[in-house]
Design a protein around this motif. Structure first.
Motif, PDB file in Angstrom:
ATOM      1  N   LEU A   7     -32.967   0.555   7.683  1.00 22.08           N
ATOM      2  CA  LEU A   7     -32.348   1.281   6.559  1.00 22.08           C
ATOM      3  C   LEU A   7     -31.240   0.446   5.921  1.00 22.08           C
ATOM      4  O   LEU A   7     -31.135   0.374   4.695  1.00 22.08           O
ATOM      5  CB  LEU A   7     -31.781   2.625   7.026  1.00 22.08           C
ATOM      6  CG  LEU A   7     -32.780   3.721   7.385  1.00 22.08           C
ATOM      7  CD1 LEU A   7     -32.041   4.978   7.848  1.00 22.08           C
ATOM      8  CD2 LEU A   7     -33.705   4.042   6.214  1.00 22.08           C
ATOM      9  N   LYS A   8     -30.422  -0.179   6.764  1.00 22.95           N
ATOM     10  CA  LYS A   8     -29.329  -1.017   6.251  1.00 22.95           C
ATOM     11  C   LYS A   8     -29.887  -2.217   5.479  1.00 22.95           C
ATOM     12  O   LYS A   8     -29.394  -2.563   4.403  1.00 22.95           O
ATOM     13  CB  LYS A   8     -28.439  -1.475   7.397  1.00 22.95           C
ATOM     14  CG  LYS A   8     -27.221  -2.235   6.950  1.00 22.95           C
ATOM     15  CD  LYS A   8     -26.311  -2.575   8.104  1.00 22.95           C
ATOM     16  CE  LYS A   8     -25.098  -3.326   7.587  1.00 22.95           C
ATOM     17  NZ  LYS A   8     -24.293  -3.898   8.657  1.00 22.95           N
TER      18      LYS A   8
ATOM     19  N   ARG B 245     -32.797  -2.441   3.989  1.00 29.65           N
ATOM     20  CA  ARG B 245     -33.403  -1.957   2.746  1.00 29.65           C
ATOM     21  C   ARG B 245     -32.333  -1.657   1.700  1.00 29.65           C
ATOM     22  O   ARG B 245     -32.481  -1.997   0.524  1.00 29.65           O
ATOM     23  CB  ARG B 245     -34.249  -0.711   3.024  1.00 29.65           C
ATOM     24  CG  ARG B 245     -35.116  -0.303   1.832  1.00 29.65           C
ATOM     25  CD  ARG B 245     -36.071   0.792   2.209  1.00 29.65           C
ATOM     26  NE  ARG B 245     -35.369   2.066   2.201  1.00 29.65           N
ATOM     27  CZ  ARG B 245     -35.898   3.220   2.535  1.00 29.65           C
ATOM     28  NH1 ARG B 245     -37.144   3.286   2.960  1.00 29.65           N
ATOM     29  NH2 ARG B 245     -35.209   4.329   2.489  1.00 29.65           N
ATOM     30  N   GLU B 246     -31.231  -1.052   2.147  1.00 33.97           N
ATOM     31  CA  GLU B 246     -30.120  -0.757   1.231  1.00 33.97           C
ATOM     32  C   GLU B 246     -29.533  -2.055   0.666  1.00 33.97           C
ATOM     33  O   GLU B 246     -29.278  -2.163  -0.534  1.00 33.97           O
ATOM     34  CB  GLU B 246     -29.048   0.030   1.988  1.00 33.97           C
ATOM     35  CG  GLU B 246     -27.890   0.472   1.127  1.00 33.97           C
ATOM     36  CD  GLU B 246     -26.841   1.214   1.943  1.00 33.97           C
ATOM     37  OE1 GLU B 246     -25.645   0.927   1.737  1.00 33.97           O
ATOM     38  OE2 GLU B 246     -27.212   2.050   2.799  1.00 33.97           O
ATOM     39  N   ASN B 247     -29.319  -3.052   1.536  1.00 28.35           N
ATOM     40  CA  ASN B 247     -28.795  -4.348   1.082  1.00 28.35           C
ATOM     41  C   ASN B 247     -29.741  -5.005   0.085  1.00 28.35           C
ATOM     42  O   ASN B 247     -29.306  -5.579  -0.919  1.00 28.35           O
ATOM     43  CB  ASN B 247     -28.555  -5.285   2.265  1.00 28.35           C
ATOM     44  CG  ASN B 247     -27.407  -4.838   3.134  1.00 28.35           C
ATOM     45  OD1 ASN B 247     -26.575  -4.031   2.729  1.00 28.35           O
ATOM     46  ND2 ASN B 247     -27.358  -5.337   4.360  1.00 28.35           N
TER      47      ASN B 247
ATOM     48  N   ASN C  85     -31.956  -3.457  -1.877  1.00 29.15           N
ATOM     49  CA  ASN C  85     -31.903  -2.697  -3.132  1.00 29.15           C
ATOM     50  C   ASN C  85     -30.662  -3.048  -3.934  1.00 29.15           C
ATOM     51  O   ASN C  85     -30.726  -3.187  -5.159  1.00 29.15           O
ATOM     52  CB  ASN C  85     -31.941  -1.186  -2.852  1.00 29.15           C
ATOM     53  CG  ASN C  85     -33.299  -0.727  -2.364  1.00 29.15           C
ATOM     54  OD1 ASN C  85     -34.301  -1.411  -2.555  1.00 29.15           O
ATOM     55  ND2 ASN C  85     -33.329   0.413  -1.710  1.00 29.15           N
ATOM     56  N   ASN C  86     -29.517  -3.210  -3.245  1.00 32.23           N
ATOM     57  CA  ASN C  86     -28.284  -3.602  -3.932  1.00 32.23           C
ATOM     58  C   ASN C  86     -28.422  -4.989  -4.541  1.00 32.23           C
ATOM     59  O   ASN C  86     -27.960  -5.236  -5.652  1.00 32.23           O
ATOM     60  CB  ASN C  86     -27.095  -3.561  -2.965  1.00 32.23           C
ATOM     61  CG  ASN C  86     -26.731  -2.154  -2.560  1.00 32.23           C
ATOM     62  OD1 ASN C  86     -27.081  -1.182  -3.235  1.00 32.23           O
ATOM     63  ND2 ASN C  86     -26.030  -2.020  -1.443  1.00 32.23           N
TER      64      ASN C  86
END
Length: 194
Positions: free
Chosen positions: A176-177, A179-181, A183-184
């Motif tokens: 999740l982390k 994927r978030e990075n 996306n950012n």
């Protein structure tokens, strides 16, 4: 997304076949159609291994993965064999502990310390396959944690259930982390282009 195709690769003995079975079973728990297959190199333990999983709400007419959406590689040999020939849109996840020489063609590339995290938490590489499963499943976003957890509880070898649940949770958070990075990073790149 109506269907996702996964290719899990590494060397025999890393437990990727079991991880693929767990992923497929999680798809069944989610009420999806599933196909799962695997192959080993002639050496079995230590040789190349690959496992394929297709999960979707459409009929699956061919059970082999020819153009994967997700590729996990847990060894340098597997990366050379499967990670270098991907579509640009495919998501490539490598264990940066084991795969040190990388030339990603995919713009969706994740290099994560899968084996290192397992060693740090458990003192051995046992459960690296389940941690990797958590990474792949959470990055894909197709299955719920509950479905994957149910499968891990059902399939974990006797006496390893608690450790494998913990490994799944660690891998899920890591994915999740990541994927978030990612996306950012994509958002920043799009902002730079405008």
């Amino acid at each position: 997304m109506a269907m996702q195709k996964f290719l899990l690769t590494g060397t025999g003995g890393q437990g990727l076949i079991l991880a693929a079975i767990m992923l497929a079973e999680a798809g069944i728990y989610a009420g999806q159609n599933v196909a799962q297959s695997q192959s080993y190199g002639p050496e079995a333990r230590g040789g190349a291994s690959r496992a394929e999983v297709i999960i979707g709400d459409e009929d699956i007419y061919y059970p082999k993965v020819e153009r994967p959406d997700f590729v996990l590689t847990l060894s340098q040999e597997a990366y050379k064999k499967y990670g270098l020939h991907l579509d640009e849109e495919a998501i490539l996840i490598v264990d940066d502990t084991q795969v040190t020489e990388v030339k990603p063609r995919s713009k969706n590339f994740y290099s994560l310390p899968i084996t290192k995290a397992v060693r740090a938490h458990f003192g051995s590489e046992q459960s690296a396959n389940v941690l990797a499963l958590g990474v792949v499943a959470s990055i894909s976003g197709y299955l719920s944690m509950d479905n994957v957890l149910q499968s891990v509880k059902h399939r974990a070898p006797k006496g390893t259930t608690e450790q494998n649940i913990k490994a799944l949770e660690i891998g899920w958070k890591m994915g999740l982390k990541a994927r978030e990075n990612q996306n950012n990073k994509h958002s920043q790149n799009e902002g730079d282009e405008s």
